[in-house]
Scaffold this motif. Structure first.
Motif, short mmCIF file in Angstrom:
data_model
loop_
_atom_site.label_atom_id
_atom_site.label_comp_id
_atom_site.label_asym_id
_atom_site.label_seq_id
_atom_site.Cartn_x
_atom_site.Cartn_y
_atom_site.Cartn_z
N THR A 45 0.82 -1.22 0.00
CA THR A 45 0.00 0.00 0.00
C THR A 45 0.85 1.27 0.00
O THR A 45 0.41 2.29 -0.54
N GLU A 46 2.05 1.22 0.57
CA GLU A 46 2.93 2.40 0.51
C GLU A 46 3.36 2.68 -0.92
O GLU A 46 3.48 3.83 -1.34
N LYS A 47 3.58 1.62 -1.69
CA LYS A 47 3.94 1.80 -3.11
C LYS A 47 2.74 2.29 -3.91
O LYS A 47 2.88 3.10 -4.83
N ILE A 48 1.55 1.80 -3.57
CA ILE A 48 0.34 2.30 -4.24
C ILE A 48 0.21 3.81 -3.98
O ILE A 48 -0.02 4.59 -4.90
N LYS A 49 0.39 4.21 -2.74
CA LYS A 49 0.28 5.62 -2.38
C LYS A 49 1.29 6.45 -3.16
O LYS A 49 0.95 7.51 -3.71
N HIS A 93 2.13 10.31 -7.87
CA HIS A 93 2.78 10.65 -9.13
C HIS A 93 1.87 10.43 -10.33
O HIS A 93 2.32 10.34 -11.46
N THR A 94 0.59 10.34 -10.07
CA THR A 94 -0.40 10.11 -11.12
C THR A 94 -1.03 11.43 -11.52
O THR A 94 -1.35 12.26 -10.68
N GLN A 95 -1.20 11.62 -12.81
CA GLN A 95 -1.74 12.87 -13.35
C GLN A 95 -3.25 12.99 -13.15
O GLN A 95 -3.75 14.04 -12.78
N SER A 96 -3.99 11.94 -13.41
CA SER A 96 -5.45 11.95 -13.28
C SER A 96 -5.92 10.68 -12.61
O SER A 96 -5.49 9.59 -12.98
N ILE A 97 -6.80 10.83 -11.64
CA ILE A 97 -7.37 9.70 -10.92
C ILE A 97 -8.88 9.86 -10.92
O ILE A 97 -9.39 10.96 -10.74
N LEU A 98 -9.56 8.75 -11.13
CA LEU A 98 -11.01 8.78 -11.00
C LEU A 98 -11.43 7.47 -10.36
O LEU A 98 -11.00 6.41 -10.80
N TRP A 99 -12.23 7.57 -9.32
CA TRP A 99 -12.72 6.35 -8.68
C TRP A 99 -14.15 6.56 -8.22
O TRP A 99 -14.61 7.68 -8.09
N VAL A 100 -14.83 5.44 -8.07
CA VAL A 100 -16.23 5.47 -7.66
C VAL A 100 -16.32 4.86 -6.27
O VAL A 100 -15.81 3.77 -6.01
N GLU A 101 -16.96 5.61 -5.39
CA GLU A 101 -17.16 5.15 -4.01
C GLU A 101 -18.61 4.70 -3.85
O GLU A 101 -19.53 5.37 -4.30
N PRO A 104 -14.03 1.96 -2.33
CA PRO A 104 -13.90 2.10 -3.79
C PRO A 104 -14.41 0.84 -4.48
O PRO A 104 -14.11 -0.27 -4.06
N VAL A 105 -15.23 1.04 -5.52
CA VAL A 105 -15.74 -0.11 -6.28
C VAL A 105 -15.32 -0.05 -7.75
O VAL A 105 -15.47 -1.03 -8.47
N ALA A 106 -14.82 1.10 -8.20
CA ALA A 106 -14.29 1.23 -9.55
C ALA A 106 -13.17 2.25 -9.49
O ALA A 106 -13.21 3.20 -8.70
N PHE A 107 -12.15 2.07 -10.35
CA PHE A 107 -10.96 2.91 -10.27
C PHE A 107 -10.23 2.91 -11.61
O PHE A 107 -10.21 1.90 -12.31
N ALA A 108 -9.62 4.03 -11.94
CA ALA A 108 -8.69 4.13 -13.07
C ALA A 108 -7.81 5.34 -12.83
O ALA A 108 -8.19 6.28 -12.15
N ARG A 109 -6.61 5.30 -13.42
CA ARG A 109 -5.70 6.43 -13.29
C ARG A 109 -4.91 6.59 -14.58
O ARG A 109 -4.80 5.65 -15.37
N ALA A 110 -4.37 7.80 -14.78
CA ALA A 110 -3.56 8.07 -15.97
C ALA A 110 -2.29 8.79 -15.55
O ALA A 110 -2.32 9.67 -14.69
N THR A 111 -1.20 8.40 -16.16
CA THR A 111 0.06 9.10 -15.99
C THR A 111 0.47 9.62 -17.36
O THR A 111 -0.07 9.20 -18.38
N GLY A 112 1.42 10.52 -17.39
CA GLY A 112 1.89 11.02 -18.67
C GLY A 112 2.70 12.27 -18.54
O GLY A 112 3.08 12.68 -17.43
N ASP A 113 2.96 12.91 -19.68
CA ASP A 113 3.78 14.12 -19.67
C ASP A 113 2.94 15.37 -19.45
O ASP A 113 3.47 16.47 -19.35
N GLY A 114 1.62 15.24 -19.37
CA GLY A 114 0.76 16.37 -19.11
C GLY A 114 0.50 17.26 -20.32
O GLY A 114 -0.24 18.24 -20.22
N VAL A 115 1.08 16.91 -21.45
CA VAL A 115 0.93 17.74 -22.65
C VAL A 115 0.49 16.93 -23.86
O VAL A 115 -0.53 17.22 -24.48
N PHE A 116 1.26 15.90 -24.20
CA PHE A 116 1.00 15.14 -25.42
C PHE A 116 0.48 13.73 -25.18
O PHE A 116 -0.35 13.24 -25.94
N ASN A 117 1.01 13.07 -24.16
CA ASN A 117 0.80 11.64 -24.00
C ASN A 117 0.31 11.27 -22.61
O ASN A 117 0.71 11.88 -21.62
N ALA A 118 -0.51 10.23 -22.56
CA ALA A 118 -0.97 9.67 -21.29
C ALA A 118 -1.12 8.17 -21.45
O ALA A 118 -1.39 7.66 -22.54
#
Length: 173
Positions: free
Chosen positions: A62-66, A71-79, A86-100
């Motif tokens: 869990t410390e690694k998850i945290k 360091h994640t750009q966008s997080i969305l989860w459903v409580e 949490p019953v649904a979850f997704a996250r996106a990482t990237g350069d914040g400009v071109f790619n995710a």
């Protein structure tokens, strides 16, 4: 362990994602007892880890998850309102400009098939597109690739072949 495939949409998704026009509205989700969340505050990482395990991901520290989420750009989860888990979850990482890259898309098996995964993905992709990011890739189990295709994702667009560096695990003696 499952093999993972890369699918991406390296251009605007084929389905339109008009702002505030989703297959399931926020109001409908709330009326069904679900709340959308976009920050890691109030996200119980032990419960999230349980959802990861329930869908076949390995149990994670869990410390690694945290750290990953910080360091994640966008997080969305459903409580779920009643359980506050949490019953649904997704996250996106990237350069914040071109790619995710979208990671860790999961829906608790007891809540699958009611539109939560689609609700999370539609909103996450919309958020990235609103930021001007249109090169969006994701990692997916091969058995669920069909879920992502109606959302505009395609495998190997234009013959692009993704590769992943994978260090072989040393066998324990």
């Amino acid at each position: 362990m499952f093999s993972r495939g890369i699918i991406s949409n390296f251009r605007t998704p084929t389905l339109p994602f008009p702002t505030c026009k989703f297959s399931v509205s926020d109001k409908d989700l709330e009326s069904r007892g679900f709340f959308l969340r976009r920050t890691i505050s109030d996200l119980n990482l032990d419960h999230l880890n349980s959802v990861f395990v329930a869908v076949g991901f390995p149990r994670r520290d869990t410390e690694k998850i945290k750290l990953a989420l910080e360091h994640t750009q966008s997080i969305l989860w459903v409580e779920h309102k009643k359980s506050q888990k949490p019953v649904a979850f997704a996250r996106a990482t990237g350069d914040g400009v071109f790619n995710a890259i979208i990671w860790d898309v999961v829906v608790d098996p007891s809540f699958q098939g009611i539109g939560l995964g689609k609700a999370v993905m539609e909103r996450l992709v919309e958020e990235l597109l609103e930021k001007g990011i249109c090169n969006i890739a994701l990692y997916s189990e091969p058995r669920v690739l069909g879920f992502y295709r109606p959302l505009g994702f395609v495998a190997d667009p234009d013959g692009i072949r993704g590769m992943v560096y994978s260090r072989k695990q040393k066998k324990k003696k």
